[in-house]
Motif scaffolding. Sequence first.
Motif, PDB file in Angstrom:
ATOM      1  N   VAL A  12       0.816  -1.212   0.000  1.00 23.03           N
ATOM      2  CA  VAL A  12       0.000   0.000   0.000  1.00 23.03           C
ATOM      3  C   VAL A  12       0.853   1.268   0.000  1.00 23.03           C
ATOM      4  CG1 VAL A  12      -1.756   1.287   1.291  1.00 23.03           C
ATOM      5  CG2 VAL A  12      -1.923  -1.185   1.107  1.00 23.03           C
ATOM      6  N   ASP A  13       1.952   1.288   0.759  1.00 23.14           N
ATOM      7  CA  ASP A  13       2.814   2.478   0.770  1.00 23.14           C
ATOM      8  C   ASP A  13       3.417   2.738  -0.606  1.00 23.14           C
ATOM      9  OD1 ASP A  13       2.352   2.990   3.460  1.00 23.14           O
ATOM     10  OD2 ASP A  13       4.088   1.835   4.124  1.00 23.14           O
ATOM     11  N   THR A  14       3.879   1.692  -1.249  1.00 24.69           N
ATOM     12  CA  THR A  14       4.449   1.833  -2.590  1.00 24.69           C
ATOM     13  C   THR A  14       3.376   2.247  -3.595  1.00 24.69           C
ATOM     14  OG1 THR A  14       6.091   0.160  -2.032  1.00 24.69           O
ATOM     15  CG2 THR A  14       5.820   0.673  -4.365  1.00 24.69           C
ATOM     16  N   ALA A  15       2.172   1.698  -3.464  1.00 28.70           N
ATOM     17  CA  ALA A  15       1.062   2.073  -4.342  1.00 28.70           C
ATOM     18  C   ALA A  15       0.742   3.555  -4.199  1.00 28.70           C
ATOM     19  CB  ALA A  15      -0.167   1.227  -4.037  1.00 28.70           C
ATOM     20  N   ASN A  16       0.777   4.063  -2.970  1.00 30.89           N
ATOM     21  CA  ASN A  16       0.523   5.490  -2.745  1.00 30.89           C
ATOM     22  C   ASN A  16       1.606   6.354  -3.378  1.00 30.89           C
ATOM     23  OD1 ASN A  16      -1.924   5.413  -1.309  1.00 30.89           O
ATOM     24  ND2 ASN A  16      -0.850   4.786   0.531  1.00 30.89           N
ATOM     25  N   ILE A  17       2.854   5.930  -3.266  1.00 31.39           N
ATOM     26  CA  ILE A  17       3.962   6.671  -3.883  1.00 31.39           C
ATOM     27  C   ILE A  17       3.847   6.619  -5.411  1.00 31.39           C
ATOM     28  CG2 ILE A  17       6.473   6.693  -4.239  1.00 31.39           C
ATOM     29  CD1 ILE A  17       6.685   5.766  -1.273  1.00 31.39           C
ATOM     30  N   PHE A  18       3.482   5.452  -5.936  1.00 32.80           N
ATOM     31  CA  PHE A  18       3.295   5.313  -7.383  1.00 32.80           C
ATOM     32  C   PHE A  18       2.182   6.241  -7.863  1.00 32.80           C
ATOM     33  CE2 PHE A  18       1.759   3.177 -11.251  1.00 32.80           C
ATOM     34  CZ  PHE A  18       2.942   3.104 -11.955  1.00 32.80           C
ATOM     35  N   PHE A  19       1.081   6.300  -7.109  1.00 34.70           N
ATOM     36  CA  PHE A  19      -0.008   7.218  -7.460  1.00 34.70           C
ATOM     37  C   PHE A  19       0.494   8.657  -7.489  1.00 34.70           C
ATOM     38  CE2 PHE A  19      -3.043  10.343  -5.902  1.00 34.70           C
ATOM     39  CZ  PHE A  19      -3.930  10.346  -6.960  1.00 34.70           C
ATOM     40  N   GLN A  20       1.284   9.047  -6.501  1.00 29.67           N
ATOM     41  CA  GLN A  20       1.820  10.408  -6.454  1.00 29.67           C
ATOM     42  C   GLN A  20       2.693  10.697  -7.674  1.00 29.67           C
ATOM     43  OE1 GLN A  20       3.637  11.251  -2.649  1.00 29.67           O
ATOM     44  NE2 GLN A  20       1.936  10.277  -1.571  1.00 29.67           N
ATOM     45  N   LEU A  21       3.509   9.715  -8.066  1.00 32.74           N
ATOM     46  CA  LEU A  21       4.354   9.868  -9.258  1.00 32.74           C
ATOM     47  C   LEU A  21       3.496  10.090 -10.503  1.00 32.74           C
ATOM     48  CD1 LEU A  21       7.121   9.614 -10.769  1.00 32.74           C
ATOM     49  CD2 LEU A  21       6.598   7.169 -10.955  1.00 32.74           C
ATOM     50  N   ILE A  22       2.515   9.228 -10.697  1.00 37.27           N
ATOM     51  CA  ILE A  22       1.646   9.341 -11.874  1.00 37.27           C
ATOM     52  C   ILE A  22       0.869  10.653 -11.833  1.00 37.27           C
ATOM     53  CG2 ILE A  22      -0.342   8.310 -13.062  1.00 37.27           C
ATOM     54  CD1 ILE A  22       2.412   6.806 -13.360  1.00 37.27           C
ATOM     55  N   SER A  23       0.413  11.025 -10.663  1.00 37.63           N
ATOM     56  CA  SER A  23      -0.354  12.253 -10.507  1.00 37.63           C
ATOM     57  C   SER A  23       0.492  13.489 -10.854  1.00 37.63           C
ATOM     58  CB  SER A  23      -0.875  12.343  -9.073  1.00 37.63           C
ATOM     59  OG  SER A  23      -1.784  13.398  -8.947  1.00 37.63           O
ATOM     60  N   LYS A  24       1.741  13.518 -10.415  1.00 40.93           N
ATOM     61  CA  LYS A  24       2.625  14.650 -10.723  1.00 40.93           C
ATOM     62  C   LYS A  24       2.960  14.721 -12.213  1.00 40.93           C
ATOM     63  CE  LYS A  24       4.832  15.206  -6.253  1.00 40.93           C
ATOM     64  NZ  LYS A  24       4.382  16.527  -5.880  1.00 40.93           N
TER      65      LYS A  24
END
Length: 90
Positions: A12-24
């Motif tokens: 879940v932590d990595t998924a949240n970071i991945f979402f932030q990357l894609i979002s940026k």
Amino acid sequence: IIDEVGYLPIDVDTANIFFQLISKRYEKHSTIITTNMPFSSWGEVFGSATIANAILDRLLHHSHVISIKGPSYRLKSKMKYFNSSSNTSS
């Protein structure tokens, strides 16, 4: 380029970071993703259907999806070798 999304499970932590990357990167930069997982399985990959849907929403908005089906390109030359070896050993 992000290669082999879904090859290994994502916590879940990595998924949240991945979402932030894609979002940026969303609507600012090109992103290439490779995966052998259908989009319908991304909820399992990211451990959350909500995060997976948010990621897919941003990735697919202006995307070009290229679906390649068939035998592995990496194994193409080896399969020729194995097929010819099995024919000559009989």
